[in-house]
Design a protein around this motif. Structure first.
Motif, mmCIF file in Angstrom:
data_model
loop_
_atom_site.group_PDB
_atom_site.id
_atom_site.type_symbol
_atom_site.label_atom_id
_atom_site.label_comp_id
_atom_site.label_asym_id
_atom_site.label_seq_id
_atom_site.Cartn_x
_atom_site.Cartn_y
_atom_site.Cartn_z
ATOM 1 N N GLU A 55 17.092 -93.380 -1.941
ATOM 2 C CA GLU A 55 16.371 -94.032 -0.834
ATOM 3 C C GLU A 55 16.802 -95.425 -0.832
ATOM 4 O OE1 GLU A 55 14.155 -92.332 0.926
ATOM 5 O OE2 GLU A 55 14.282 -90.402 -0.062
ATOM 6 N N PRO A 56 16.560 -96.020 0.408
ATOM 7 C CA PRO A 56 17.210 -97.427 0.712
ATOM 8 C C PRO A 56 16.499 -98.434 -0.305
ATOM 9 C CG PRO A 56 16.291 -96.183 2.762
ATOM 10 C CD PRO A 56 15.992 -95.343 1.733
ATOM 11 N N GLU A 57 15.133 -98.103 -1.000
ATOM 12 C CA GLU A 57 14.679 -99.032 -1.872
ATOM 13 C C GLU A 57 15.287 -99.174 -3.146
ATOM 14 O OE1 GLU A 57 11.846 -95.672 -1.445
ATOM 15 O OE2 GLU A 57 12.855 -96.858 -0.224
ATOM 16 N N GLU A 58 15.776 -97.828 -3.563
ATOM 17 C CA GLU A 58 16.437 -97.566 -4.657
ATOM 18 C C GLU A 58 17.866 -98.048 -4.619
ATOM 19 O OE1 GLU A 58 14.512 -93.300 -5.934
ATOM 20 O OE2 GLU A 58 16.354 -93.208 -4.614
ATOM 21 N N VAL A 59 18.467 -98.069 -3.480
ATOM 22 C CA VAL A 59 19.898 -98.667 -3.309
ATOM 23 C C VAL A 59 19.752 -100.072 -3.601
ATOM 24 C CG1 VAL A 59 21.584 -99.186 -1.584
ATOM 25 C CG2 VAL A 59 20.599 -97.048 -1.527
ATOM 26 N N GLY A 60 18.642 -100.922 -3.163
ATOM 27 C CA GLY A 60 18.463 -102.112 -3.325
ATOM 28 C C GLY A 60 18.420 -102.388 -4.716
ATOM 29 N N MET A 61 17.910 -101.635 -5.714
ATOM 30 C CA MET A 61 17.795 -101.840 -7.245
ATOM 31 C C MET A 61 19.037 -101.485 -7.852
ATOM 32 S SD MET A 61 14.885 -102.954 -7.742
ATOM 33 C CE MET A 61 14.144 -102.597 -9.056
ATOM 34 N N LEU A 62 20.033 -100.909 -7.558
ATOM 35 C CA LEU A 62 21.036 -100.510 -8.078
ATOM 36 C C LEU A 62 22.442 -101.284 -7.981
ATOM 37 C CD1 LEU A 62 20.483 -96.492 -7.435
ATOM 38 C CD2 LEU A 62 20.313 -97.839 -9.776
ATOM 39 N N GLY A 63 22.282 -102.486 -7.319
ATOM 40 C CA GLY A 63 23.327 -103.011 -7.039
ATOM 41 C C GLY A 63 24.179 -103.561 -8.200
ATOM 42 N N ASP A 64 23.321 -104.106 -9.333
ATOM 43 C CA ASP A 64 23.644 -104.700 -10.575
ATOM 44 C C ASP A 64 24.553 -103.668 -11.354
ATOM 45 O OD1 ASP A 64 21.393 -103.222 -11.030
ATOM 46 O OD2 ASP A 64 21.224 -104.067 -12.705
ATOM 47 N N LEU A 65 24.220 -102.236 -11.046
ATOM 48 C CA LEU A 65 25.001 -101.249 -11.908
ATOM 49 C C LEU A 65 26.370 -100.804 -10.904
ATOM 50 C CD1 LEU A 65 22.380 -98.966 -12.954
ATOM 51 C CD2 LEU A 65 23.444 -100.547 -14.381
ATOM 52 N N PHE A 66 26.278 -100.704 -9.656
ATOM 53 C CA PHE A 66 26.997 -99.963 -8.826
ATOM 54 C C PHE A 66 27.893 -100.695 -7.419
ATOM 55 C CE2 PHE A 66 24.339 -96.439 -10.172
ATOM 56 C CZ PHE A 66 24.971 -95.989 -11.198
ATOM 57 N N GLY A 67 27.235 -102.185 -7.405
ATOM 58 C CA GLY A 67 27.967 -102.968 -6.700
ATOM 59 C C GLY A 67 27.551 -102.550 -5.120
ATOM 60 N N GLU A 68 28.329 -103.065 -4.052
ATOM 61 C CA GLU A 68 27.881 -102.764 -2.974
ATOM 62 C C GLU A 68 27.739 -101.450 -2.497
ATOM 63 O OE1 GLU A 68 26.625 -104.858 -0.289
ATOM 64 O OE2 GLU A 68 26.535 -106.502 -1.872
ATOM 65 N N PRO A 69 26.688 -100.834 -1.638
ATOM 66 C CA PRO A 69 26.808 -99.221 -1.468
ATOM 67 C C PRO A 69 28.108 -98.763 -0.530
ATOM 68 C CG PRO A 69 24.726 -100.263 -0.739
ATOM 69 C CD PRO A 69 25.628 -101.479 -1.110
ATOM 70 N N SER A 70 28.955 -99.615 -0.111
ATOM 71 C CA SER A 70 30.010 -99.275 0.606
ATOM 72 C C SER A 70 31.060 -99.090 -0.520
ATOM 73 C CB SER A 70 30.603 -100.540 1.455
ATOM 74 O OG SER A 70 30.986 -101.537 0.779
ATOM 75 N N ARG A 71 30.949 -99.188 -1.547
ATOM 76 C CA ARG A 71 31.745 -98.958 -2.762
ATOM 77 C C ARG A 71 31.515 -97.888 -3.625
ATOM 78 N NH1 ARG A 71 31.804 -103.308 -6.379
ATOM 79 N NH2 ARG A 71 33.765 -102.482 -7.398
ATOM 80 N N TRP A 72 30.373 -97.233 -3.300
ATOM 81 C CA TRP A 72 29.890 -96.345 -4.375
ATOM 82 C C TRP A 72 30.404 -95.056 -4.538
ATOM 83 C CZ3 TRP A 72 23.695 -95.780 -4.334
ATOM 84 C CH2 TRP A 72 23.124 -97.268 -4.664
ATOM 85 N N ASN A 73 31.602 -94.531 -3.366
ATOM 86 C CA ASN A 73 32.373 -93.697 -3.356
ATOM 87 C C ASN A 73 33.286 -93.692 -4.703
ATOM 88 O OD1 ASN A 73 31.383 -92.194 -1.323
ATOM 89 N ND2 ASN A 73 33.051 -93.199 0.063
ATOM 90 N N SER A 74 33.470 -94.899 -5.170
ATOM 91 C CA SER A 74 34.439 -95.223 -6.407
ATOM 92 C C SER A 74 33.620 -95.955 -7.553
ATOM 93 C CB SER A 74 35.522 -96.208 -5.843
ATOM 94 O OG SER A 74 35.133 -97.537 -5.660
ATOM 95 N N THR A 75 32.375 -96.315 -7.281
ATOM 96 C CA THR A 75 31.595 -96.953 -8.520
ATOM 97 C C THR A 75 30.574 -96.064 -9.294
ATOM 98 O OG1 THR A 75 30.221 -97.965 -7.045
ATOM 99 C CG2 THR A 75 32.153 -99.140 -7.629
ATOM 100 N N LEU A 76 30.244 -94.931 -8.355
ATOM 101 C CA LEU A 76 29.144 -94.261 -9.049
ATOM 102 C C LEU A 76 29.796 -93.384 -10.232
ATOM 103 C CD1 LEU A 76 26.812 -92.731 -5.977
ATOM 104 C CD2 LEU A 76 26.669 -94.520 -7.668
#
Length: 217
Positions: A55-76
Motif C-alpha cells: 500500500e502507498p503508506e507502506e511504501v513510504g515506510m520502506l525507503g530505508d530498506l529498499f530505496g526509491e520505489p522506482s528501484r524496487w525491481n532490483s532492491t527487493l
C-alpha cells in the motif's frame, strides 16, 4: 537416504515466553515410513519481500530498506528474519512440532523494520532446513538433512503486530549512538522535559517550523 518433507501449517505467539517469540507449526513427513529416531533440525527463515504488493503508506515506510520505489525491481532482495533450531523426537510416518523463533522490536534490525512498516496482509517467508536425522530400521545411522529442503509460508502481519503489542504496548525502541544519546539527555535536562516523547515532539515541531519557514522564503 531418509526423505523428509517439511510443511509449515501455522504460526502463533508463544503465550508464556520471556520475550516475544513466535511458534511456527511444522509438519514433518518421512516418505518411505522409515523410523526416525530423532532430528537435530536447524531452520533459516527469510523474508521474500518481492512476494507481495504494498500500500502507498507502506511504501513510504520502506525507503530505508529498499530505496526509491522506482528501484524496487532490483532492491527487493530477501531479508534474514531468524535462525532457529529444535530437536524433533522420534516418529514414523509424520509428526508435528513447534519451532520457537525469538523476535526483536529493534528497528535497526531489517526484519523488525520491515514488519513494522506493514499495515495489513501477509509476510512471504521461506523456511530453509538443515541438520541431522537419526534413523534406521535395523540399527542407528546419522544422515544430513539436504540443503534443498525448504517450504514457503505466508505469515499474517497481525500475528507479529499483536505479539509485539502484548510485550511492548503502544511503544517502540530506538537505538542511537552514545554521543547522540548524551546530546539528547542534555537537551532534555536543559528544558526539564518530563519524557522522551516530549523531547522528540519538540525536536520534530522545531524541524517542521524551520521547513515551513524555508518554504515560505
Amino acid at each position: 537416504m531418509t526423505d523428509l518433507r517439511f510443511i509449515c501449517t501455522g504460526v502463533r505467539p508463544e503465550p508464556y515466553g520471556a520475550g516475544p517469540t513466535l511458534l511456527f507449526k511444522l509438519r514433518i513427513e518421512e516418505a518411505d515410513h522409515q523410523p526416525v529416531h530423532a532430528v537435530a533440525l536447524r531452520c533459516q527463515i527469510r523474508i521474500e519481500p518481492a512476494g507481495r504488493s504494498y500500500e502507498p503508506e507502506e511504501v513510504g515506510m520502506l525507503g530505508d530498506l529498499f530505496g526509491e520505489p522506482s528501484r524496487w525491481n532490483s532492491t527487493l532482495k530477501p531479508l534474514q528474519f531468524a535462525q532457529a533450531s529444535i530437536t524433533v523426537p522420534g516418529f514414523t510416518g509424520s509428526t508435528e512440532v513447534d519451532l520457537p523463533v525469538p523476535c526483536t522490536y529493534d528497528t535497526e534490525v531489517a526484519s523488525a523494520s520491515y514488519f513494522r512498516a506493514l499495515s495489513r496482509g501477509e509476510v512471504p517467508l521461506l523456511l530453509l532446513f538443515s541438520g541431522t536425522v537419526f534413523t534406521g530400521r535395523d540399527g542407528f545411522r546419522a544422515e544430513p538433512v539436504p540443503w534443498h529442503k525448504e517450504t514457503s509460508y505466508r505469515m499474517p502481519v497481525d500475528v507479529w503486530r499483536n505479539m509485539i503489542e502484548e510485550y511492548f504496548p503502544n511503544s517502540g525502541w530506538l537505538r542511537v549512538r552514545l554521543d547522540v544519546l548524551d546530546a539528547l539527555r542534555r537537551y532534555r535536562s536543559a528544558r526539564a522535559l518530563p519524557s522522551w516523547e516530549r523531547v522528540f515532539d519538540e525536536l520534530l515541531a522545531t524541524a517542521d517550523a524551520k521547513a515551513d519557514a524555508k518554504g515560505a522564503d
